[in-house]
Design a protein around this motif. Structure first.
Motif, PDB file in Angstrom:
ATOM      1  N   ARG A   1       1.063  -1.323   0.110  1.00  0.00           N
ATOM      2  CA  ARG A   1       0.009   0.454   0.522  1.00  0.00           C
ATOM      3  C   ARG A   1       0.993   1.350   0.064  1.00  0.00           C
ATOM      4  O   ARG A   1       0.488   2.385  -0.764  1.00  0.00           O
ATOM      5  CB  ARG A   1      -0.758  -0.086   0.798  1.00  0.00           C
ATOM      6  CG  ARG A   1      -2.314   1.098   1.463  1.00  0.00           C
ATOM      7  CD  ARG A   1      -2.599   1.371   2.591  1.00  0.00           C
ATOM      8  NE  ARG A   1      -2.809   0.179   3.488  1.00  0.00           N
ATOM      9  CZ  ARG A   1      -4.329  -0.566   3.293  1.00  0.00           C
ATOM     10  NH1 ARG A   1      -5.506  -0.124   2.842  1.00  0.00           N
ATOM     11  NH2 ARG A   1      -4.459  -1.683   4.172  1.00  0.00           N
TER      12      ARG A   1
ATOM     13  N   SER B   1       1.165  -6.197  -2.471  1.00  0.00           N
ATOM     14  CA  SER B   1       0.030  -7.127  -1.089  1.00  0.00           C
ATOM     15  C   SER B   1      -1.455  -6.912  -2.143  1.00  0.00           C
ATOM     16  O   SER B   1      -1.195  -6.218  -3.100  1.00  0.00           O
ATOM     17  CB  SER B   1       0.289  -6.335  -0.119  1.00  0.00           C
ATOM     18  OG  SER B   1       0.091  -4.761  -0.506  1.00  0.00           O
TER      19      SER B   1
ATOM     20  N   SER C   1       2.756  -4.470   5.366  1.00  0.00           N
ATOM     21  CA  SER C   1       3.051  -4.352   6.963  1.00  0.00           C
ATOM     22  C   SER C   1       3.233  -5.911   7.022  1.00  0.00           C
ATOM     23  O   SER C   1       3.961  -6.459   8.384  1.00  0.00           O
ATOM     24  CB  SER C   1       1.842  -3.903   7.003  1.00  0.00           C
ATOM     25  OG  SER C   1       0.555  -4.764   6.779  1.00  0.00           O
TER      26      SER C   1
ATOM     27  N   ASN D   1      10.751  -0.808   5.551  1.00  0.00           N
ATOM     28  CA  ASN D   1       9.539   0.021   6.018  1.00  0.00           C
ATOM     29  C   ASN D   1       9.771   0.498   6.772  1.00  0.00           C
ATOM     30  O   ASN D   1      10.317   0.460   7.497  1.00  0.00           O
ATOM     31  CB  ASN D   1       8.988  -1.603   6.905  1.00  0.00           C
ATOM     32  CG  ASN D   1       7.166  -1.313   7.171  1.00  0.00           C
ATOM     33  OD1 ASN D   1       6.900  -0.671   7.759  1.00  0.00           O
ATOM     34  ND2 ASN D   1       6.099  -2.212   6.543  1.00  0.00           N
TER      35      ASN D   1
END
Ligand code: FAD
Lengths: 249, 314
Positions: B205, B230, B263, B282
């Motif tokens: 995202r 994802s 995530s 991340n």
């Protein structure tokens, strides 16, 4: 079209971190939040939209499960289903048994379209819709991301490994849903009140005259082999070094 | 005598890699003969390719005009008819096999074992459930036919040095006409196939748009990698559905997997648990992806990717 039948399964909520019981007899369910299988919510949403477009007159939801499955069926009624049927079962049934139960419900209800989730996020089997279509000797359109109905046919876009596949099937048929078919609506409080007055009928596999098919027995549940936490690097140089150290570049 | 029938997957031109992985899985059963069935309109070259799969006894060539498209409703009765001679029928856990095999199982009146990750005995298997949060051992009735799908990420492709014979067969059964193939909308791509690539680069995202996703493609191309995503990135329309990795997308096992701005939800992780090395980038040091990553870096992907690309190129 008259009637759409939608399957609803009660499963551990997808946000719960599922844990295996220490004795390997199953997974921990005590005090764990239960919900409608996410793919079934999508199935119901699709049925409701078809009805709201005036292409069907009634949406019936059905579930096979313990008494407490009433909660999920009430939620489905609050979302907008007209009626619910609970096929009471203390123990989990196999996908083939579930397909036989749905076949009986189709005959009883004279359903023209059945929409199920492509898989339930507990057993991840991905079987029931296909089995039902086989037993019913009708078409299956699995992993649907778009459904258009016209002239007694459904044109269904399917999410497949190679992209998006389009097939056309004669109705009646079984459709199973993928994630991107729609975004299910939220239930509003007044609808929850109204849902209490909607009919929820109870029956059982015995009453429906369905014999159970077993043949695949669960022996033991284990936690997955865990991947261990690796190293944290400070910067891109460290990352490149770590990749080179492993012989990856 | 026990016999396994493997259902080949193909795109009319070449066999899908899932077929050689199913044959590998079939090879871990004990004392069984393995045959491979190829359904198509003209299976000559496909059967030549299948005959090389190491460890098989013969290829069944099932040519018929109706077999041009991978329609479960059309293929299932033919598979069920051929299954008569066999004790086991295996297909891949790809969208092709997931669609077809349960229909076959129901026609044969048996339950199916989905996603075999390990064969413990000819009727005992391990399979993942709850998005990979648990592994279940199942025992199938040895008096009934076994229909199963194979979790292809758990197996390496078998060798292709075999020389099996090919036999033409034409199962006698009624083929329904209620299901018609319209088209496959595929995005042409020169990149390595996500399901077989040894390197995969995925974006989540965090990429924020289809335009920004170019950064992922660009880095992937610079290292010869396939590209994944994802669910959030697919739902948001940054990339097409066939790039989704995870419980309900593709289950992959590359040697190296780069996760940028993902995530690490359990539904995503189950798709990559067999990867050799997982690299995670991340912004959030607490992101769950770091619990499984072999190499992690806390940072902004928009800075890390260009720097990484430059350094790996030298
Ligand atoms: C039934 C069901 C099935 C599902 N199946 C799948 C599946 O198959 N595959 C799948 O992937 N998901 C699946 N999901 C969804 C899953 O639960 C997660 O919602 C999804 O994986 C989240 O995607 P993400 O990591 O891209 O997004 P997020 O969870 O929003 O994560 C984005 C991450 O990017 C980081 N970030 C933001 N900006 C930057 C930056 N500039 N640089 C670096 N990092 C940054 C953030 O810190 C965050 O960790 C499923 C869910 C359900 C309910």
């Amino acid at each position: 079209m008259q009637k759409i039948l939608v399957g609803i399964k009660r499963v551990i909520d997808y946000n719960v971190r599922v844990r295996v019981k220490p004795d390997g007899s199953g997974v921990v369910t005590d005090g764990v939040k239960m919900s409608i299988n996410p793919f079934d919510e999508i199935a119901l949403e699709e049925a409701l939209r078809i009805k709201e477009r005036g292409e069907a007159s009634e949406v019936v939801v059905a579930s096979i499960g313990v008494s407490a499955t009433q909660q999920q069926l009430r939620t489905a009624l609050a979302m907008g289903a007209d009626r619910a049927i609970l096929v009471k079962e203390e123990d989990a049934v196999s996908p083939l048994t579930a397909a036989h139960v749905f076949l009986k419900l189709i005959e009883k209800e004279k359903a023209d379209l059945v929409i199920l989730g492509k898989q339930a996020i507990d057993d991840d089997n991905n079987q029931t819709g296909q089995m039902l279509a086989a037993l019913w000797a009708r078409p299956q359109a699995t992993f649907a991301s778009n459904v258009a109905l016209a002239d007694g046919k459904a044109t269904v876009t399917r999410e497949v490994d190679g992209g998006l596949e389009v097939i056309e099937v004669d109705l009646p048929a079984v459709i199973t849903t993928d994630l991107r078919l729609n975004e299910p609506r939220y239930v509003k409080l007044p609808d929850i009140m109204k849902a209490k007055r909607k009919p929820l009928e109870e029956t059982s596999t015995e009453e429906l005259g369905v014999a159970r098919t077993g043949g695949v027995e669960a022996i033991k549940y284990e936690p997955p082999e865990a991947r261990s936490r690796g190293v944290m690097v400070e910067d891109v140089d460290g990352l490149v070094q770590a990749l080179k150290d492993r012989g990856l570049f | 005598m026990s016999k396994i029938l493997v259902i080949a997957e193909h795109d009319s031109k070449t066999l899908n890699a899932s077929t050689a992985k199913c044959v590998s899985c079939a090879g871990t059963f004990s004392g069984l003969e393995i045959d491979v069935a190829v359904f198509s309109t003209n299976g000559e070259s496909l059967c030549t390719e299948a005959a090389k799969l190491q460890g098989i006894r013969k290829v069944l060539r099932v040519d018929a005009p109706v077999n041009g498209d991978p329609l479960a409703a059309v293929l299932a009765p033919q598979v069920a008819e051929l299954a008569g001679e066999y004790t086991h029928v295996l297909g891949p856990s790809t969208t092709f096999g997931k669609d077809l095999m349960p229909r076959v199982a129901a026609l044969l009146g048996v339950n199916q074992v989905s996603d075999i990750m390990e064969v413990l005995g000819n009727h005992e298997f391990r399979r993942p459930i709850y998005a990979g949060n648990a592994v279940l051992t199942v025992k199938a009735d040895d008096n009934r036919k076994l229909v199963a799908t194979v979790r292809t990420a758990s197996y390496k492709a078998c060798d292709t040095t075999g020389e099996a014979s090919t036999e033409s067969v034409s199962p006698q059964c009624e083929i329904p006409t209620h299901t018609r193939y319209v088209e496959l909308k595929a995005q042409a791509s020169d990149r390595p196939d996500l399901q077989t690539a040894s390197r995969v680069v995925s974006g989540g995202r965090a990429l924020g748009s289809a335009e920004s996703f170019e950064l992922i493609y660009d880095f992937a191309d610079s290292i010869g990698a396939g590209v994944g995503a994802s669910r959030a990135a697919v739902d948001a329309g940054y990339v097409p559905n066939d790039m989704q990795v995870g419980q309900t997308g593709k289950i992959i096992a590359p040697d190296i997997y780069f996760a940028f701005g993902i995530s690490g939800a359990i539904q995503h992780l189950t798709g990559i648990k067999d990867a050799g090395t997982i690299v995670a980038v991340n912004k959030d040091a607490e992101a769950p992806i770091f619990e499984v990553a072999d190499i992690g870096i806390v940072g902004d992907l928009f800075e890390v990717i260009p720097a990484l690309k430059a350094k790996l190129a030298t």
